[in-house]
Design a protein around this motif. Structure first.
Motif, mmCIF file in Angstrom:
data_model
loop_
_atom_site.group_PDB
_atom_site.id
_atom_site.type_symbol
_atom_site.label_atom_id
_atom_site.label_comp_id
_atom_site.label_asym_id
_atom_site.label_seq_id
_atom_site.Cartn_x
_atom_site.Cartn_y
_atom_site.Cartn_z
ATOM 1 N N GLY A 210 0.179 7.826 1.002
ATOM 2 C CA GLY A 210 1.147 7.959 2.092
ATOM 3 C C GLY A 210 0.857 6.985 3.217
ATOM 4 O O GLY A 210 0.980 7.286 4.401
ATOM 5 N N GLU B 287 -0.271 4.288 14.478
ATOM 6 C CA GLU B 287 -1.130 5.461 14.299
ATOM 7 C C GLU B 287 -2.557 5.144 13.856
ATOM 8 O O GLU B 287 -2.837 4.096 13.278
ATOM 9 N N ASN C 163 -5.626 7.147 11.646
ATOM 10 C CA ASN C 163 -5.876 8.278 10.748
ATOM 11 C C ASN C 163 -7.362 8.437 10.464
ATOM 12 O O ASN C 163 -8.095 7.445 10.356
ATOM 13 N N GLY D 41 4.087 7.946 12.017
ATOM 14 C CA GLY D 41 3.352 8.689 13.043
ATOM 15 C C GLY D 41 3.495 10.177 12.743
ATOM 16 O O GLY D 41 3.240 10.624 11.629
HETATM 17 CA CA LIG Z 1 1.148 8.478 8.604
#
Ligand SMILES: [Ca+2]
Length: 437
Positions: A235, A264, A266, A281
Protein backbone atom coordinates in the motif's frame (compact mmCIF):
# COMPACT_ATOMS: atom_id res chain seq x y z
CA UNK A 1 9.17 28.79 -19.03
CA UNK A 2 11.08 31.08 -16.69
CA UNK A 3 8.27 33.67 -16.67
CA UNK A 4 5.75 30.91 -16.06
CA UNK A 5 7.82 29.58 -13.17
CA UNK A 6 8.23 33.05 -11.73
CA UNK A 7 4.47 33.67 -11.80
CA UNK A 8 3.90 30.26 -10.22
CA UNK A 9 6.38 31.15 -7.50
CA UNK A 10 4.73 34.47 -6.74
CA UNK A 11 1.26 32.95 -6.64
CA UNK A 12 2.27 30.04 -4.42
CA UNK A 13 4.71 31.59 -1.98
CA UNK A 14 2.84 31.83 1.28
CA UNK A 15 5.39 32.09 4.10
CA UNK A 16 6.43 28.82 5.74
CA UNK A 17 5.50 28.64 9.40
CA UNK A 18 8.59 28.15 11.61
CA UNK A 19 7.91 26.99 15.15
CA UNK A 20 11.32 27.97 16.49
CA UNK A 21 13.83 25.28 15.47
CA UNK A 22 16.87 26.77 13.75
CA UNK A 23 19.91 25.16 12.15
CA UNK A 24 22.99 26.13 10.25
CA UNK A 25 24.30 24.03 7.39
CA UNK A 26 28.02 23.25 7.15
CA UNK A 27 29.01 22.47 3.56
CA UNK A 28 30.91 19.15 3.59
CA UNK A 29 30.86 18.23 -0.13
CA UNK A 30 30.52 20.35 -3.23
CA UNK A 31 30.83 19.70 -6.96
CA UNK A 32 28.49 16.73 -7.13
CA UNK A 33 25.49 16.48 -9.47
CA UNK A 34 22.64 14.98 -7.45
CA UNK A 35 23.87 13.27 -4.26
CA UNK A 36 21.20 10.87 -3.01
CA UNK A 37 22.77 8.88 -0.19
CA UNK A 38 25.52 9.42 2.40
CA UNK A 39 26.97 6.42 4.23
CA UNK A 40 29.59 6.78 6.96
CA UNK A 41 32.51 4.35 7.09
CA UNK A 42 33.94 3.32 10.46
CA UNK A 43 37.05 5.50 9.92
CA UNK A 44 34.93 8.64 9.54
CA UNK A 45 35.13 8.85 5.75
CA UNK A 46 31.86 8.60 3.84
CA UNK A 47 30.56 7.08 0.61
CA UNK A 48 28.22 9.32 -1.38
CA UNK A 49 25.97 8.07 -4.17
CA UNK A 50 25.71 10.57 -7.03
CA UNK A 51 22.67 9.93 -9.19
CA UNK A 52 24.37 9.92 -12.65
CA UNK A 53 26.13 6.71 -11.60
CA UNK A 54 29.08 7.44 -9.33
CA UNK A 55 30.00 6.34 -5.85
CA UNK A 56 32.30 9.02 -4.43
CA UNK A 57 34.55 9.00 -1.37
CA UNK A 58 34.45 11.95 1.02
CA UNK A 59 37.91 11.81 2.60
CA UNK A 60 37.02 14.53 5.09
CA UNK A 61 34.72 17.57 5.05
CA UNK A 62 35.47 19.56 1.91
CA UNK A 63 37.68 16.89 0.40
CA UNK A 64 35.96 14.69 -2.15
CA UNK A 65 38.25 12.22 -3.92
CA UNK A 66 38.31 12.99 -7.62
CA UNK A 67 38.16 9.43 -8.98
CA UNK A 68 34.97 7.54 -8.09
CA UNK A 69 35.08 4.42 -5.95
CA UNK A 70 32.64 2.84 -8.41
CA UNK A 71 31.14 3.94 -11.72
CA UNK A 72 27.89 2.38 -12.93
CA UNK A 73 27.39 4.89 -15.75
CA UNK A 74 27.37 2.12 -18.34
CA UNK A 75 24.90 -0.07 -16.43
CA UNK A 76 22.21 2.53 -15.83
CA UNK A 77 19.03 3.01 -17.81
CA UNK A 78 19.33 6.11 -20.04
CA UNK A 79 18.97 9.33 -18.03
CA UNK A 80 17.44 12.66 -18.93
CA UNK A 81 20.36 14.88 -17.89
CA UNK A 82 18.81 18.17 -18.94
CA UNK A 83 15.49 17.81 -17.15
CA UNK A 84 14.04 16.20 -14.08
CA UNK A 85 14.72 12.47 -13.65
CA UNK A 86 14.14 10.08 -10.75
CA UNK A 87 16.22 7.29 -12.34
CA UNK A 88 19.91 6.62 -11.83
CA UNK A 89 22.10 5.40 -9.00
CA UNK A 90 19.87 5.73 -5.96
CA UNK A 91 21.21 4.33 -2.70
CA UNK A 92 23.95 2.41 -0.90
CA UNK A 93 23.80 0.11 2.12
CA UNK A 94 26.70 -1.58 3.89
CA UNK A 95 26.30 -5.22 4.89
CA UNK A 96 25.91 -5.55 8.70
CA UNK A 97 29.30 -7.36 8.74
CA UNK A 98 30.88 -4.93 6.26
CA UNK A 99 33.98 -4.42 8.42
CA UNK A 100 34.81 -8.11 8.01
CA UNK A 101 33.32 -9.04 4.62
CA UNK A 102 33.47 -5.69 2.72
CA UNK A 103 30.13 -6.42 1.03
CA UNK A 104 27.98 -3.46 0.01
CA UNK A 105 24.70 -3.07 -1.85
CA UNK A 106 23.63 -0.52 -4.42
CA UNK A 107 20.18 0.27 -5.83
CA UNK A 108 19.96 1.70 -9.32
CA UNK A 109 17.77 1.78 -12.41
CA UNK A 110 18.97 -0.54 -15.18
CA UNK A 111 17.66 -0.78 -18.76
CA UNK A 112 14.33 -2.55 -19.28
CA UNK A 113 14.63 -6.32 -19.18
CA UNK A 114 13.83 -8.36 -22.31
CA UNK A 115 11.07 -10.11 -20.36
CA UNK A 116 9.26 -6.86 -19.49
CA UNK A 117 6.53 -5.41 -21.77
CA UNK A 118 8.09 -3.36 -24.58
CA UNK A 119 6.29 -0.16 -23.48
CA UNK A 120 7.79 -0.35 -19.95
CA UNK A 121 10.66 1.92 -18.97
CA UNK A 122 13.40 0.41 -16.84
CA UNK A 123 14.33 -2.03 -14.07
CA UNK A 124 14.92 -1.26 -10.43
CA UNK A 125 17.95 -3.38 -9.54
CA UNK A 126 19.68 -4.03 -6.22
CA UNK A 127 23.17 -5.49 -6.59
CA UNK A 128 25.99 -6.46 -4.30
CA UNK A 129 29.59 -5.36 -4.84
CA UNK A 130 32.84 -6.02 -3.02
CA UNK A 131 34.95 -3.13 -1.72
CA UNK A 132 38.52 -4.37 -1.22
CA UNK A 133 40.19 -2.86 1.88
CA UNK A 134 43.34 -1.73 0.09
CA UNK A 135 43.77 1.95 -0.80
CA UNK A 136 42.75 3.76 -2.82
CA UNK A 137 39.30 2.29 -2.23
CA UNK A 138 38.05 1.01 -5.59
CA UNK A 139 35.24 -1.35 -6.59
CA UNK A 140 35.59 -3.60 -9.63
CA UNK A 141 32.16 -3.46 -11.38
CA UNK A 142 32.78 -7.12 -12.35
CA UNK A 143 32.21 -8.07 -8.70
CA UNK A 144 28.47 -7.34 -9.20
CA UNK A 145 26.00 -9.92 -7.94
CA UNK A 146 22.41 -9.04 -8.85
CA UNK A 147 20.15 -9.60 -5.83
CA UNK A 148 16.72 -8.47 -7.01
CA UNK A 149 15.15 -6.78 -10.03
CA UNK A 150 11.73 -5.17 -10.39
CA UNK A 151 10.37 -4.15 -13.81
CA UNK A 152 9.20 -0.54 -13.92
CA UNK A 153 6.38 0.65 -16.21
CA UNK A 154 7.35 4.34 -15.95
CA UNK A 155 10.50 6.37 -15.27
CA UNK A 156 9.26 7.79 -11.96
CA UNK A 157 8.34 6.32 -8.54
CA UNK A 158 11.31 3.97 -8.37
CA UNK A 159 11.71 3.94 -4.64
CA UNK A 160 15.19 2.46 -4.46
CA UNK A 161 15.93 3.30 -0.85
CA UNK A 162 17.54 0.28 0.85
CA UNK A 163 18.57 -0.49 4.44
CA UNK A 164 19.66 -3.47 6.51
CA UNK A 165 17.55 -4.21 9.55
CA UNK A 166 18.82 -5.31 12.97
CA UNK A 167 17.68 -8.80 11.83
CA UNK A 168 20.38 -8.82 9.12
CA UNK A 169 17.87 -8.78 6.24
CA UNK A 170 17.86 -6.22 3.44
CA UNK A 171 14.78 -4.00 3.14
CA UNK A 172 14.02 -2.45 -0.26
CA UNK A 173 11.47 0.30 -0.90
CA UNK A 174 9.78 -0.01 -4.30
CA UNK A 175 7.50 2.68 -5.77
CA UNK A 176 4.12 1.96 -7.37
CA UNK A 177 5.60 1.99 -10.87
CA UNK A 178 4.88 5.58 -11.64
CA UNK A 179 3.10 8.02 -13.77
CA UNK A 180 0.35 9.23 -11.41
CA UNK A 181 -2.59 7.93 -9.42
CA UNK A 182 -1.04 4.42 -9.51
CA UNK A 183 -2.35 3.72 -13.02
CA UNK A 184 0.46 1.23 -13.50
CA UNK A 185 0.13 0.28 -17.23
CA UNK A 186 -1.68 -2.87 -16.13
CA UNK A 187 -5.24 -3.91 -16.80
CA UNK A 188 -5.77 -4.10 -13.04
CA UNK A 189 -4.22 -0.75 -12.14
CA UNK A 190 -3.53 -0.07 -8.48
CA UNK A 191 -0.18 -1.79 -7.84
CA UNK A 192 0.01 -0.69 -4.20
CA UNK A 193 -2.89 -2.99 -3.24
CA UNK A 194 -1.91 -5.83 -5.60
CA UNK A 195 0.08 -8.49 -3.72
CA UNK A 196 1.05 -10.14 -7.04
CA UNK A 197 3.48 -7.35 -7.94
CA UNK A 198 6.51 -6.02 -6.08
CA UNK A 199 5.61 -2.48 -7.17
CA UNK A 200 4.28 -0.28 -4.36
CA UNK A 201 5.82 -2.37 -1.57
CA UNK A 202 8.52 -2.56 1.08
CA UNK A 203 10.46 -5.80 0.46
CA UNK A 204 12.53 -7.89 2.87
CA UNK A 205 15.10 -10.27 1.40
CA UNK A 206 17.91 -12.53 2.58
CA UNK A 207 21.23 -11.81 0.84
CA UNK A 208 23.13 -14.76 2.29
CA UNK A 209 22.66 -17.06 -0.78
CA UNK A 210 25.52 -16.93 -3.31
CA UNK A 211 23.36 -15.21 -5.93
CA UNK A 212 19.87 -13.76 -6.09
CA UNK A 213 18.07 -13.68 -2.75
CA UNK A 214 16.37 -15.90 -0.23
CA UNK A 215 13.02 -15.42 1.49
CA UNK A 216 13.19 -15.02 5.27
CA UNK A 217 10.82 -17.58 6.82
CA UNK A 218 9.30 -14.85 8.99
CA UNK A 219 8.13 -12.79 5.98
CA UNK A 220 4.34 -12.32 6.17
CA UNK A 221 3.73 -14.00 2.80
CA UNK A 222 6.74 -16.36 2.90
CA UNK A 223 4.71 -19.31 1.58
CA UNK A 224 3.98 -17.36 -1.62
CA UNK A 225 0.27 -18.26 -1.58
CA UNK A 226 -1.72 -15.40 -3.17
CA UNK A 227 1.14 -12.96 -2.59
CA UNK A 228 4.79 -12.54 -3.59
CA UNK A 229 7.00 -13.77 -0.76
CA UNK A 230 9.43 -10.81 -0.77
CA UNK A 231 6.66 -8.46 0.42
CA UNK A 232 7.11 -7.10 3.95
CA UNK A 233 4.55 -4.26 3.78
CA UNK A 234 2.32 -2.81 1.04
CA UNK A 235 0.00 0.00 0.00
CA UNK A 236 2.97 2.28 -0.78
CA UNK A 237 3.23 5.01 -3.45
CA UNK A 238 6.87 6.15 -3.63
CA UNK A 239 8.94 5.41 -0.51
CA UNK A 240 11.63 8.08 -0.93
CA UNK A 241 13.12 7.43 2.48
CA UNK A 242 13.77 4.20 4.37
CA UNK A 243 15.78 4.02 7.59
CA UNK A 244 16.01 2.07 10.79
CA UNK A 245 16.17 3.93 14.08
CA UNK A 246 19.74 3.44 15.36
CA UNK A 247 18.37 3.64 18.94
CA UNK A 248 15.10 2.98 20.72
CA UNK A 249 13.25 -0.07 19.38
CA UNK A 250 15.18 0.08 16.06
CA UNK A 251 11.90 0.52 14.18
CA UNK A 252 11.77 1.04 10.42
CA UNK A 253 10.57 4.43 9.17
CA UNK A 254 9.65 5.33 5.62
CA UNK A 255 8.24 8.41 3.96
CA UNK A 256 5.69 8.08 1.18
CA UNK A 257 5.47 10.78 -1.46
CA UNK A 258 1.86 11.92 -1.93
CA UNK A 259 -0.14 12.52 -5.09
CA UNK A 260 -1.84 15.86 -4.55
CA UNK A 261 -2.93 16.60 -0.99
CA UNK A 262 -0.87 14.89 1.74
CA UNK A 263 2.74 13.84 2.40
CA UNK A 264 3.32 11.16 4.99
CA UNK A 265 5.73 9.34 7.32
CA UNK A 266 5.09 5.68 8.14
CA UNK A 267 6.45 3.34 10.77
CA UNK A 268 6.71 0.12 8.78
CA UNK A 269 5.42 -3.04 10.48
CA UNK A 270 5.35 -6.63 9.26
CA UNK A 271 2.56 -7.35 6.78
CA UNK A 272 0.83 -4.00 7.18
CA UNK A 273 -1.20 -2.24 4.48
CA UNK A 274 -0.34 1.49 4.34
CA UNK A 275 -3.33 2.35 2.20
CA UNK A 276 -2.21 3.63 -1.22
CA UNK A 277 -4.19 4.06 -3.49
CA UNK A 278 -7.26 3.64 -1.31
CA UNK A 279 -5.91 6.43 0.84
CA UNK A 280 -3.48 9.33 0.55
CA UNK A 281 -2.18 10.23 4.00
CA UNK A 282 -5.11 9.65 6.34
CA UNK A 283 -7.90 10.45 3.87
CA UNK A 284 -9.71 8.49 1.16
CA UNK A 285 -8.17 8.80 -2.33
CA UNK A 286 -10.11 8.97 -5.57
CA UNK A 287 -7.80 8.20 -8.53
CA UNK A 288 -10.27 9.84 -10.92
CA UNK A 289 -10.32 13.09 -8.88
CA UNK A 290 -7.05 13.19 -6.92
CA UNK A 291 -7.74 16.69 -5.57
CA UNK A 292 -11.05 15.69 -4.01
CA UNK A 293 -10.94 13.22 -1.11
CA UNK A 294 -13.54 10.47 -0.91
CA UNK A 295 -16.49 11.38 1.31
CA UNK A 296 -15.88 8.23 3.34
CA UNK A 297 -12.34 7.20 4.26
CA UNK A 298 -11.73 3.49 3.58
CA UNK A 299 -10.66 1.62 6.70
CA UNK A 300 -9.84 -1.82 5.24
CA UNK A 301 -7.95 -3.28 2.29
CA UNK A 302 -9.07 -5.85 -0.32
CA UNK A 303 -9.05 -8.76 2.15
CA UNK A 304 -10.68 -6.86 4.99
CA UNK A 305 -7.33 -6.13 6.62
CA UNK A 306 -7.08 -2.81 8.48
CA UNK A 307 -5.32 0.07 6.72
CA UNK A 308 -2.46 1.47 8.78
CA UNK A 309 -2.30 5.25 8.91
CA UNK A 310 0.84 7.38 8.83
CA UNK A 311 2.52 8.49 12.07
CA UNK A 312 2.89 12.00 10.65
CA UNK A 313 1.47 13.98 7.74
CA UNK A 314 1.70 17.45 6.27
CA UNK A 315 -0.20 19.18 3.50
CA UNK A 316 1.05 19.16 -0.07
CA UNK A 317 1.31 22.63 -1.55
CA UNK A 318 -0.27 21.53 -4.82
CA UNK A 319 -3.50 20.95 -2.95
CA UNK A 320 -3.18 23.67 -0.27
CA UNK A 321 -1.47 26.52 -2.10
CA UNK A 322 -1.64 29.32 0.44
CA UNK A 323 -1.45 27.27 3.62
CA UNK A 324 1.76 28.05 5.64
CA UNK A 325 1.71 24.46 6.92
CA UNK A 326 1.83 23.09 3.37
CA UNK A 327 5.60 22.68 3.47
CA UNK A 328 6.16 21.47 -0.08
CA UNK A 329 5.19 19.07 -2.83
CA UNK A 330 7.23 15.90 -2.25
CA UNK A 331 8.52 14.40 1.00
CA UNK A 332 12.19 13.32 1.33
CA UNK A 333 12.83 10.80 4.12
CA UNK A 334 15.46 11.12 6.82
CA UNK A 335 16.30 9.63 10.21
CA UNK A 336 15.18 9.39 13.79
CA UNK A 337 17.61 11.72 15.57
CA UNK A 338 20.00 10.06 18.05
CA UNK A 339 22.90 12.50 17.94
CA UNK A 340 24.23 15.04 20.47
CA UNK A 341 24.20 18.38 18.63
CA UNK A 342 20.43 18.84 19.02
CA UNK A 343 19.48 17.39 22.44
CA UNK A 344 15.89 18.59 22.00
CA UNK A 345 15.40 16.44 18.93
CA UNK A 346 16.29 13.01 20.33
CA UNK A 347 13.64 10.51 19.21
CA UNK A 348 12.19 12.91 16.63
CA UNK A 349 12.22 12.27 12.88
CA UNK A 350 14.40 14.70 10.88
CA UNK A 351 13.49 14.89 7.20
CA UNK A 352 12.43 17.38 4.57
CA UNK A 353 10.47 18.34 1.53
CA UNK A 354 11.98 18.47 -1.96
CA UNK A 355 10.65 21.89 -2.94
CA UNK A 356 7.78 24.29 -2.48
CA UNK A 357 7.13 24.97 -6.15
CA UNK A 358 8.01 22.83 -9.18
CA UNK A 359 10.96 24.42 -10.95
CA UNK A 360 12.00 26.73 -8.10
CA UNK A 361 14.91 25.34 -6.01
CA UNK A 362 13.81 25.79 -2.40
CA UNK A 363 13.29 22.76 -0.18
CA UNK A 364 12.34 22.74 3.48
CA UNK A 365 13.80 20.86 6.45
CA UNK A 366 11.23 19.25 8.75
CA UNK A 367 10.96 17.74 12.19
CA UNK A 368 8.22 15.29 13.24
CA UNK A 369 8.05 15.42 17.03
CA UNK A 370 7.68 11.92 18.44
CA UNK A 371 4.42 11.14 20.11
CA UNK A 372 4.44 8.73 23.04
CA UNK A 373 0.78 7.89 22.52
CA UNK A 374 0.54 5.60 19.43
CA UNK A 375 -2.93 7.00 18.71
CA UNK A 376 -1.66 10.58 18.43
CA UNK A 377 0.04 11.69 15.22
CA UNK A 378 3.49 13.24 15.44
CA UNK A 379 3.26 17.04 15.03
CA UNK A 380 5.32 18.34 12.11
CA UNK A 381 7.20 21.63 12.11
CA UNK A 382 9.57 23.32 9.68
CA UNK A 383 13.20 23.86 10.70
CA UNK A 384 14.52 27.28 9.80
CA UNK A 385 17.89 27.39 8.03
CA UNK A 386 19.70 30.51 9.25
CA UNK A 387 23.09 29.92 7.61
CA UNK A 388 23.34 30.02 4.67
CA UNK A 389 20.58 32.61 4.72
CA UNK A 390 18.38 30.52 2.49
CA UNK A 391 18.18 26.92 1.27
CA UNK A 392 18.03 27.68 -2.45
CA UNK A 393 18.10 24.05 -3.54
CA UNK A 394 15.94 20.96 -3.75
CA UNK A 395 16.18 18.63 -0.72
CA UNK A 396 16.88 15.23 -2.26
CA UNK A 397 18.25 12.99 0.50
CA UNK A 398 19.51 12.62 4.06
CA UNK A 399 22.43 10.80 5.68
CA UNK A 400 23.70 10.05 9.15
CA UNK A 401 27.25 9.74 10.53
CA UNK A 402 28.67 7.43 13.18
CA UNK A 403 27.65 9.87 15.93
CA UNK A 404 24.06 10.05 14.70
CA UNK A 405 24.40 13.57 13.30
CA UNK A 406 22.36 14.38 10.21
CA UNK A 407 23.42 15.41 6.70
CA UNK A 408 21.16 16.82 4.00
CA UNK A 409 21.82 16.46 0.30
CA UNK A 410 20.68 19.11 -2.12
CA UNK A 411 20.52 19.84 -5.83
CA UNK A 412 20.59 23.47 -6.93
CA UNK A 413 18.95 22.54 -10.21
CA UNK A 414 15.90 20.47 -11.16
CA UNK A 415 18.00 18.51 -13.68
CA UNK A 416 21.22 16.51 -13.44
CA UNK A 417 23.70 19.34 -13.86
CA UNK A 418 27.31 18.70 -12.82
CA UNK A 419 28.39 20.96 -9.95
CA UNK A 420 24.94 21.69 -8.54
CA UNK A 421 24.90 18.88 -5.95
CA UNK A 422 25.97 19.51 -2.36
CA UNK A 423 26.09 17.73 1.00
CA UNK A 424 25.61 19.70 4.23
CA UNK A 425 25.87 18.79 7.91
CA UNK A 426 23.15 20.10 10.23
CA UNK A 427 24.79 22.02 13.09
CA UNK A 428 23.36 24.28 15.82
CA UNK A 429 23.06 27.81 14.51
CA UNK A 430 24.93 29.38 17.48
CA UNK A 431 28.04 27.24 16.93
CA UNK A 432 28.09 28.01 13.19
CA UNK A 433 27.82 31.73 13.87
CA UNK A 434 30.62 31.63 16.45
CA UNK A 435 32.96 29.69 14.14
CA UNK A 436 32.65 32.26 11.35
CA UNK A 437 33.72 35.21 13.56
CA1 LIG B 1 -0.36 5.68 3.21
Amino acid sequence: MFIFTLILALVCMAPVLYAGQKVALDLVADGLTSPLSYTALADGRALIVDQPGFLRLLEKPGQLRESPVLSLVHRLSPLNHGGFDERGMLCLALHPDFKKNRRLFVAYTAPRRESAPTNWDCTLRVSEFLLPANEPLTIDPASEIVRIEVDKPYANHNGGRIAFGPDGYLYVGVGDGGNGNDDGKRPESGNGQNLRTLLGKILRIDVSPRTGHGIPKSNPFANGVNALPEIWAYGIRNPWGLSFDRGGAHALYSTDVGQTLWEEVNRIERGANYGWRLREGAIGFNPKMPGTPLAQTPSVGPSGEPLVGPIAVYKNRNGFKKDPEAYGISVTGGYIYRGKAFPGWVGDYVYGDWGRVWGVPGGTLLLARHSVNPKVQWPVEAIEVVAPAKLAAYVIGFGQDNEGEIYVMTNGNIGLTPGKGRVWKLVPSVIAQASTQ
